[in-house]
Scaffold this motif. Structure first.
Motif, PDB file in Angstrom:
ATOM      1  N   UNK B  88       0.870  -1.160   0.089  1.00 57.35           N
ATOM      2  CA  UNK B  88      -0.011  -0.083   0.272  1.00 57.35           C
ATOM      3  C   UNK B  88       0.894   1.371  -0.077  1.00 57.35           C
ATOM      4  N   UNK B  90       0.614   3.502   2.040  1.00 55.68           N
ATOM      5  CA  UNK B  90       0.916   3.791   3.567  1.00 55.68           C
ATOM      6  C   UNK B  90       1.974   2.976   4.007  1.00 55.68           C
ATOM      7  N   UNK B  91       2.603   1.989   3.219  1.00 57.24           N
ATOM      8  CA  UNK B  91       3.435   1.106   3.818  1.00 57.24           C
ATOM      9  C   UNK B  91       5.018   1.707   3.522  1.00 57.24           C
ATOM     10  N   UNK B  92       5.345   2.641   4.083  1.00 60.12           N
ATOM     11  CA  UNK B  92       6.583   3.347   3.748  1.00 60.12           C
ATOM     12  C   UNK B  92       7.771   2.733   4.200  1.00 60.12           C
ATOM     13  N   UNK B  93       7.714   1.936   5.240  1.00 60.95           N
ATOM     14  CA  UNK B  93       8.801   0.942   5.697  1.00 60.95           C
ATOM     15  C   UNK B  93       9.124   0.086   4.465  1.00 60.95           C
ATOM     16  N   UNK B  94       7.944  -0.597   4.223  1.00 57.87           N
ATOM     17  CA  UNK B  94       8.050  -1.841   3.337  1.00 57.87           C
ATOM     18  C   UNK B  94       8.862  -1.037   1.910  1.00 57.87           C
TER      19      UNK B  94
END
Lengths: 358, 176
Positions: B88, B90-94
């Motif tokens: 997503x 929103x998954x900035x760390x990923x």
């Protein structure tokens, strides 16, 4: 046309990566040494070896040592930038896909054999200066789905593979189910390790433990020295590493008997300190930022605390990991990224900060 | 100065367009970037619809590797050699983990389409932290970071703030 001119101008100032690619496009079969030669900047081709060495000396003399170190570190951080000689963009894409699907990390701390041990879980050991002191009792904290059980299974599995005898005490899931989880995460030879006597998984009923604790407390009549060993570890098995999954299950079974639970926990940690086994005790807590354990004493009794976060923001959850405490060993005090990969289990990224509020 | 020259002169930059020039900005920017190895991160359209758009507009994609933060919010899909899918926007760390792996390879351009879309999904402070971190990593890896932004009255201040993290703020003009 204008863009073409710009593009031509750019080509005359190629960086080494561009040179590599350009060279590959021109002649993929060109020998390695020639390719390396052409990646050097071509702006000063007449530079002699002597001249460049004097320049090097001057540069080094004027360079701040910290800056020099930083530069070296940068080179280590991007080895592919310095050495990668991909034969084509297709190869780069293929390698990327493999690296993303199967990230591998070097095991720098030996899993077994020294005064400090490694977990064998990719990335976690890089957070420690020396490792986990052998014989430590480590509280493994996290909410549901944060990776506590997988971590314990993974570290015990790696230790068993390295020759240790390990014991997994489960109070919740059945051994068969746990073994099935292990296989899902790539630990396929668990049964072989069991047959070799390296890996033992045993299920205890929390209710039975409760009854025994009650009986022993009644017998002891206020005395604190209760021999807990027969409750958990078989006499015939001397493990090097133990996992208890979980303290929360014992607490739930002792609901309403907080004093009994507290005494049990104290005795459990005393017992674990007396053994040479390194132990991992799971504490399930809904929000590890607020509370680390049921009684609040576990984190003080334990030698180490590892926290597994599973943070929700918006419509997604992101995982993170932190070493909160480890007596007798240095560690990096930061919250770092963690992923649970279907094939490899837990992977921690010790240099990757987390872009979410914890 | 032409867009190509401005891109050539800067290491990290934000290219500001508006709703009417957004598609032309993407097309012209990628036309320049695709002359070299380019990693294109989409927070707006799916990788497949972007591919169609660029092909229709004569932008060659042979040097482009996509990172798609949209498709997996709609359907479950496996990553391919041409596109890595993340859960997503929103998954900035990923995304940061995936980008770090990409920056180990000699990509010359990293394009974010668009940073203003990213802000609509993820927390603004986390986006700022993320952009700062990626900008630093791009500098280390000698990869040009191009942030595409679609300006409107609501996000002007935010774009100005992001502009402080990069070398240049470029306002896109058609036929530059």
């Amino acid at each position: 046309m204008k863009e073409q001119e710009n593009s031509d101008a750019d080509l005359s100032e190629q960086t080494s990566a561009e040179d590599i690619k350009l060279k590959i496009q021109q002649n993929p079969a060109e020998p390695k040494h020639e390719r390396k030669h052409k990646t050097k900047p071509t702006a000063q081709p007449q530079k002699t070896a002597e001249h460049s060495s004097i320049e090097d000396i001057k540069t080094k003399l004027h360079k701040n040592p910290a800056e020099h170190k930083r530069e070296q570190k940068t080179k280590q951080t991007h080895p592919a930038q310095e050495t990668a000689e991909p034969s084509s963009f297709e190869d780069i894409k293929k390698k990327l896909q493999q690296n993303i699907a199967e990230p591998k990390r070097e095991q720098k701390i030996p899993i077994t054999g020294g005064d400090y041990i490694g977990t064998g879980v990719p990335g976690i050991d890089e957070l420690f200066t020396l490792g986990i002191p052998k014989g430590s009792s480590v509280l493994v904290v996290g909410g549901p789905g944060s990776g506590k059980t997988i971590f314990c299974l993974q570290t015990l599995y790696q230790a068993a593979k390295a020759g240790e005898k390990v014991f997994y005490i489960t109070l919740e899931e059945s051994p068969d189910r746990l073994k099935s989880h292990m296989k899902d995460f790539g630990m396929h030879d668990i049964e072989e390790l069991e047959r070799k006597g390296k890996f033992l998984i045993k299920k205890f009923s929390p209710i039975d433990i409760t009854r025994q604790i009650d009986a022993m407390l009644e017998q002891a009549k206020g005395e604190l020295l209760i021999d807990l060993k027969p409750l958990l570890i078989p006499n015939s098995f001397e493990p090097d590493r133990v996992a208890v999954d979980s303290l929360s299950a014992i607490a739930a079974a002792l609901f309403g008997k907080e004093e009994s639970y507290r005494l049990y926990i104290e005795q459990l940690f005393t017992l674990l300190h007396e053994t040479t086994a390194t132990s991992f005790l799971i504490s399930e807590t809904p929000d590890p930022t607020q509370k680390l354990s049921v009684s609040g004493a576990e984190e003080f009794l334990a030698d180490g605390v590892l926290i597994f976060y599973n943070v929700r923001h918006g419509n997604v959850r992101e995982s993170a990991f932190e070493v909160l405490k480890m007596r007798g060993s240095g560690f990096k005090k930061k919250i770092v990224a963690l992923q649970i990969n279907a094939e490899d289990g837990i992977i921690v990224y010790p240099e990757q900060e987390v872009f979410t509020s914890i | 100065m032409s867009l190509a020259n401005q891109i050539a002169e800067n290491g990290t930059m934000i290219i500001i367009s508006d709703e009417s020039t957004y598609k032309a900005t993407l097309k012209d920017t990628l036309k320049i970037a695709t002359q070299d190895l380019c990693c294109y991160v989409t927070f707006n359209k799916t990788c497949s619809s972007l591919g169609d758009f660029f092909k229709k507009n004569g932008v060659p994609l042979k040097n482009v590797k996509f990172i798609d933060a949209i498709t997996r919010t709609i359907k479950d899909v496996e990553s391919t050699q041409d596109c890595t899918y993340i859960s997503s926007p929103e998954s900035l760390t990923e995304l940061a983990i995936v980008l770090k792996k990409h920056l180990e390879f000699p990509f010359k351009y990293l394009i974010f389409d668009s940073v203003t879309d990213l802000i609509t999904y993820a927390d603004v402070n986390n986006v700022k932290k993320f952009i700062k971190s990626i900008s630093y990593q791009c500098g280390e890896a000698k990869c040009k970071l191009i942030l595409i932004a679609v300006e409107n009255s609501d996000n002007k201040a935010m774009i100005r703030t992001l502009g402080t993290f990069v070398d240049a703020t470029i306002t896109y003009q058609k036929n530059q």
